[in-house]
Design a protein around this motif. Structure first.
Motif, short mmCIF file in Angstrom:
data_model
loop_
_atom_site.label_atom_id
_atom_site.label_comp_id
_atom_site.label_asym_id
_atom_site.label_seq_id
_atom_site.Cartn_x
_atom_site.Cartn_y
_atom_site.Cartn_z
N ALA A 186 -10.51 -2.93 -2.65
CA ALA A 186 -11.82 -2.59 -2.04
C ALA A 186 -12.74 -3.80 -2.09
O ALA A 186 -12.76 -4.53 -3.08
CB ALA A 186 -12.45 -1.43 -2.82
N GLY A 189 -9.62 1.35 6.55
CA GLY A 189 -10.71 1.85 5.71
C GLY A 189 -10.48 1.85 4.21
O GLY A 189 -11.43 1.79 3.44
N GLY A 190 -9.23 1.94 3.75
CA GLY A 190 -8.95 1.93 2.31
C GLY A 190 -9.78 2.97 1.58
O GLY A 190 -9.74 4.17 1.88
N TYR A 194 0.86 -1.19 0.00
CA TYR A 194 0.00 0.00 0.00
C TYR A 194 0.89 1.23 0.00
O TYR A 194 2.02 1.20 0.52
CB TYR A 194 -0.95 -0.03 1.20
N GLY A 243 -12.86 3.50 1.73
CA GLY A 243 -14.02 4.00 2.48
C GLY A 243 -15.31 3.26 2.20
O GLY A 243 -16.40 3.79 2.42
C1 SAM Z 1 -7.44 -4.46 2.22
S1 SAM Z 1 -7.29 -2.74 2.32
C2 SAM Z 1 -8.90 -2.26 2.88
C3 SAM Z 1 -9.83 -1.99 1.74
C4 SAM Z 1 -11.20 -1.57 2.20
N1 SAM Z 1 -11.94 -2.68 2.80
C5 SAM Z 1 -12.01 -1.04 1.02
O1 SAM Z 1 -13.08 -1.58 0.71
O2 SAM Z 1 -11.55 -0.10 0.38
C6 SAM Z 1 -6.31 -2.50 3.74
C7 SAM Z 1 -5.98 -1.05 4.08
O3 SAM Z 1 -5.27 -1.03 5.30
C8 SAM Z 1 -4.38 0.08 5.28
N2 SAM Z 1 -3.35 -0.13 6.29
C9 SAM Z 1 -2.28 -0.96 6.26
N3 SAM Z 1 -1.58 -0.87 7.39
C10 SAM Z 1 -2.21 0.03 8.19
C11 SAM Z 1 -1.98 0.52 9.51
N4 SAM Z 1 -0.93 0.13 10.20
N5 SAM Z 1 -2.85 1.41 10.00
C12 SAM Z 1 -3.93 1.82 9.28
N6 SAM Z 1 -4.19 1.39 8.02
C13 SAM Z 1 -3.34 0.49 7.49
C14 SAM Z 1 -3.86 0.09 3.85
O4 SAM Z 1 -3.39 1.39 3.50
C15 SAM Z 1 -5.09 -0.35 3.05
O5 SAM Z 1 -5.78 0.75 2.51
#
Ligand code: SAM
Length: 405
Positions: free
Chosen positions: A242, A335-336, A23, A338
């Motif tokens: 997402a 949240g990615g 990411y 959102g």
């Molecule tokens: C699988 S994606 C989530 C996608 C989301 N469910 C969607 O529908 O858009 C995981 C997200 O976790 C975030 N992430 C990774 N490590 C993180 C951390 N330590 N704290 C907060 N967010 C983190 C990434 O940037 C990524 O956007």
């Protein structure tokens, strides 16, 4: 998390999968992201630390839903996935520790989702209520020839205490002809008959003998296709992980209150009278919000059972549930784009989306306010696009008053 203790009603989230993606923020792989730990054990430990923090902000009556995918050891027994080297090696960037072993033989599934779920039970004392399989009808092909293609992921439903909020009546599914037949047979064997439709909601918890007029409980395998997301170019950011809006839609309807009573503080539960609506010749209909239809799948014989039934009232701990309500709070700590906040706000909840990447937060801010995305989340027709130079109706009216034809 910048949230007070016990302030959230529902957590729906999909953490990064282990060693799968990089990411970014400002176009660069950023440090401290979950999923780029050196070993799977460290990954699970980091996820458990995150979950401990979610438990802190979750109300005792709340639920946590976590989606996780699994991974294979490579041909040499290392955790990088030789079957998808493009994803495992190149994308992990500088934190990659190619060749680390996990003490497993080559080509073994790591079982990461279950390792995580068991750690939540053992280390955090959470109650694991369900495993729901996300069956993916449009999953990607794989190049392997000696095992089945993986076409599912796991969701875990975890709670803090045995009594927690649920409104599963909101997401009951239409009875199928086979189900009605099985219930009839079982009931006649037991000397009973099919329960007559209830007037109240007293027996809507899904007993085997009385088949519930609102529909059957959802099963533990949900077939939901992935959804493409097109991000406007002007945002200069993309995100490829997402999940479909249908996941948070069902989970938010089923496990977060539609409102919280400002007097007793309890979430409103479906409790009203079930209305019978003459649906004429209507036939089998999918669940529409909290309206379900029941009839024959072929539509012809459906008219005989084509009565729509729906939830018409909600109750809390007050004798009369007439006090004003405030919205419940739904959180996605990873949240990615959102998705969860988008669906939560479209359904009248407060949606909170947290992400370590400022770029993805910007993307989520666009998505949660975009009328087209909100319409998709509500499964209503997308409004026509408004071009940037189109005048507002207000402005046009003023122009008319000024005498312009
Ligand atoms: C699988 S994606 C989530 C996608 C989301 N469910 C969607 O529908 O858009 C995981 C997200 O976790 C975030 N992430 C990774 N490590 C993180 C951390 N330590 N704290 C907060 N967010 C983190 C990434 O940037 C990524 O956007």
């Amino acid at each position: 998390l910048p949230l007070t203790d016990a302030s959230v009603d529902l957590i729906v989230t999909s953490p990064p999968y282990y060693a799968l993606r990089s990411y970014t923020d400002g176009g660069e792989h950023y440090d401290g992201q979950i999923g780029s730990e050196t070993t799977p054990a460290e990954y699970i430990a980091a996820l458990v630390d995150c979950t401990r923090e979610w438990v802190r902000v979750l109300k005792p009556s709340g639920s946590i839903f976590v989606n996780l995918g699994d991974k294979y050891t490579g041909a040499g027994g290392q955790w990088v996935d030789d079957e998808r080297p493009d994803l495992s090696r190149r994308r992990l960037g500088k934190t990659s520790t190619k060749g680390q072993r996990y003490g497993l033989k080559p080509k073994s599934l790591l079982g990461l989702p279950w390792r995580y779920a068991l750690a939540c039970i053992d280390q955090l004392g959470l109650i694991l209520r369900a495993e729901v399989i996300w069956s993916k009808p449009n999953s990607l092909p794989e190049s392997v020839t000696d095992r089945v293609r993986r076409s599912h992921e796991q969701w875990f439903h975890m709670v803090r205490q045995p009594r927690y909020f649920s409104a599963v009546d909101e997401i009951r599914e239409p009875h199928t002809w086979a189900h009605v037949g099985a219930t009839r047979t079982a009931n006649s064997k037991n000397g009973g008959s099919i329960a007559s439709p209830v007037q109240g909601m007293g027996n809507t918890t899904g007993s085997f003998r009385g088949f519930n007029p609102l529909g059957k409980l959802p099963g533990s395998v949900w077939s939901i296709p992935s959804e493409p997301l097109t991000v406007p170019e002007r945002l200069g950011v993309d995100h490829f992980a997402a999940f479909p809006t249908e996941w948070p839609r069902r989970l938010i309807l089923g496990w977060s209150p539609s409102g919280i009573c400002t007097v007793c503080g309890e979430g409103l539960r479906p409790s009203g009278i079930i209305e019978k609506v003459d649906a004429g010749g209507a036939h089998y209909r999918p669940t529409l919000g909290h309206v379900t239809g029941m009839g024959a799948p072929d539509g012809r014989a459906g008219a005989r059972l084509a009565t729509l039934r729906r939830i018409t009232g909600y109750a809390c701990a007050c004798p009369e549930s007439t006090a004003p309500t405030r919205p419940s709070v739904v959180l996605d700590p990873f949240g990615g784009t959102g998705t969860v906040a988008l669906v939560a706000t479209a359904l009248g909840r407060v949606g909170i989306s947290v992400d370590r990447s400022a770029d993805y937060c910007r993307l989520a801010a666009w998505r949660t306010s975009d009328p087209g995305q909100r319409a998709k989340a509500l499964q209503v027709p997308v409004p026509p696009k408004v071009s940037d130079d189109q005048l507002t109706l207000d402005f046009a009216t003023q122009t008319d008053k000024a005498g312009t034809p």
